[in-house]
Design an enzyme around this catalytic site. Sequence first.
Site, mmCIF file in Angstrom:
data_model
loop_
_atom_site.group_PDB
_atom_site.id
_atom_site.type_symbol
_atom_site.label_atom_id
_atom_site.label_comp_id
_atom_site.label_asym_id
_atom_site.label_seq_id
_atom_site.Cartn_x
_atom_site.Cartn_y
_atom_site.Cartn_z
ATOM 1 N N PRO A 1 0.834 -1.207 0.000
ATOM 2 C CG PRO A 1 -0.062 -1.086 2.135
ATOM 3 C CD PRO A 1 0.702 -1.990 1.211
ATOM 4 C CD GLU A 2 2.183 3.677 -4.476
ATOM 5 O OE1 GLU A 2 2.441 4.889 -4.541
ATOM 6 O OE2 GLU A 2 2.328 2.897 -5.430
ATOM 7 C CE LYS B 1 5.341 3.190 0.474
ATOM 8 N NZ LYS B 1 6.243 2.393 -0.383
ATOM 9 N NE ARG C 1 14.997 4.680 11.631
ATOM 10 C CZ ARG C 1 14.696 4.264 12.867
ATOM 11 N NH1 ARG C 1 15.429 4.686 13.882
ATOM 12 N NH2 ARG C 1 13.700 3.450 13.070
ATOM 13 C CG ASN D 1 6.811 0.379 -8.610
ATOM 14 O OD1 ASN D 1 7.732 1.148 -8.871
ATOM 15 N ND2 ASN D 1 6.581 -0.718 -9.295
ATOM 16 N NE ARG E 1 8.652 -2.512 -5.935
ATOM 17 C CZ ARG E 1 7.945 -1.802 -5.061
ATOM 18 N NH1 ARG E 1 8.537 -1.222 -4.023
ATOM 19 N NH2 ARG E 1 6.654 -1.626 -5.231
#
Length: 316
Positions: free
Chosen positions: A2-3, A52, A165, A207, A305
């Site tokens: 999931p984005e 995410k 981060r 992606n 990817r």
Amino acid sequence: MPEGHSVHRLARQFADVFQGERLAVSSPQGRFAQGAALLDGHVLTSSVAHGKHLFLGFEHGLLLHVHLGLYGAWNFGGDATFRGASSIGAPRKVGEREDFDNAPDAAALAGSYPGDAGADSYSGPPDPVGAVRVRLAGSHGWADLRGATTCEVVTRAESELVLARLGPDPLRNRPGDRDAFVAGVRARRTPLAALLMDQKVIAGVGNVYRAELLFRQRLDPWLAGKALAADAATRLWDDTVAMMSDGVRHGRIITTPPHYWSPATAGVPGGGLPAPEEAHFVYRRQGLECRNCGTPVALTDLGARKLYWCPGCQQI
Ligand SMILES: [Zn+2]
């Protein structure tokens, strides 16, 4: 995977259905039993997504930190009052794999699910099915997590370290975020296609958005970040904010404007949504004609990817 838009929808869902409630937290699978015990019986007070990552905060200062990774998913169920306020209704299953990123999740989620009972008949969650890492249960419904990469209890300070981060999240778009993105991109020699997937540079893009945003901005995927002009980087950020905000609203990734949709769809009063094959410019369109220039859309492996792009529109 999931984005970010899906994770932000999840955060809203948790806030809508559980915030302010004292929750029963358990680990039916057992792997998270110790963590669940730290949260069990406490009140959910916040639900925040960054990229995410999802953080569910409880009143005693501990948080549940979840990253779904490739295979994680949440399922929800409950009585008729257990619904999120998102415009298309509560997601029942969020965390579709990339294979299903095209799927209109509102439709996919509309089916019945065990435990989805009528308004008056909810008497607690059903027996867990499969390896449920953590189950949250309130008075009107429940949420089950399976298959997540990260599921841990953290302190506020530890959650801040996770956030430190991560790069700026276009769906939060806080003051200074755009400048941080522009500076981060332009400090690196890495190709843009890799930078957009680097969660330290920008948090939440996956992606599908990566490919679509580079196409929309007519950017060469292999252009080094350093070589991107500041105004082009600014436009890239602004378009990412706009596209991903649409994704939160629709529960789908749609990057084509309505004039690319079939007349039957685009003409629906109040704004219909496009068929899956009309929703993207390049993602999963390898070999098909570019909607802009007619060149066949290309597919290249970049890192691990798949990268979809138009060699006609996205040249230096
Ligand atoms: Zn093209």
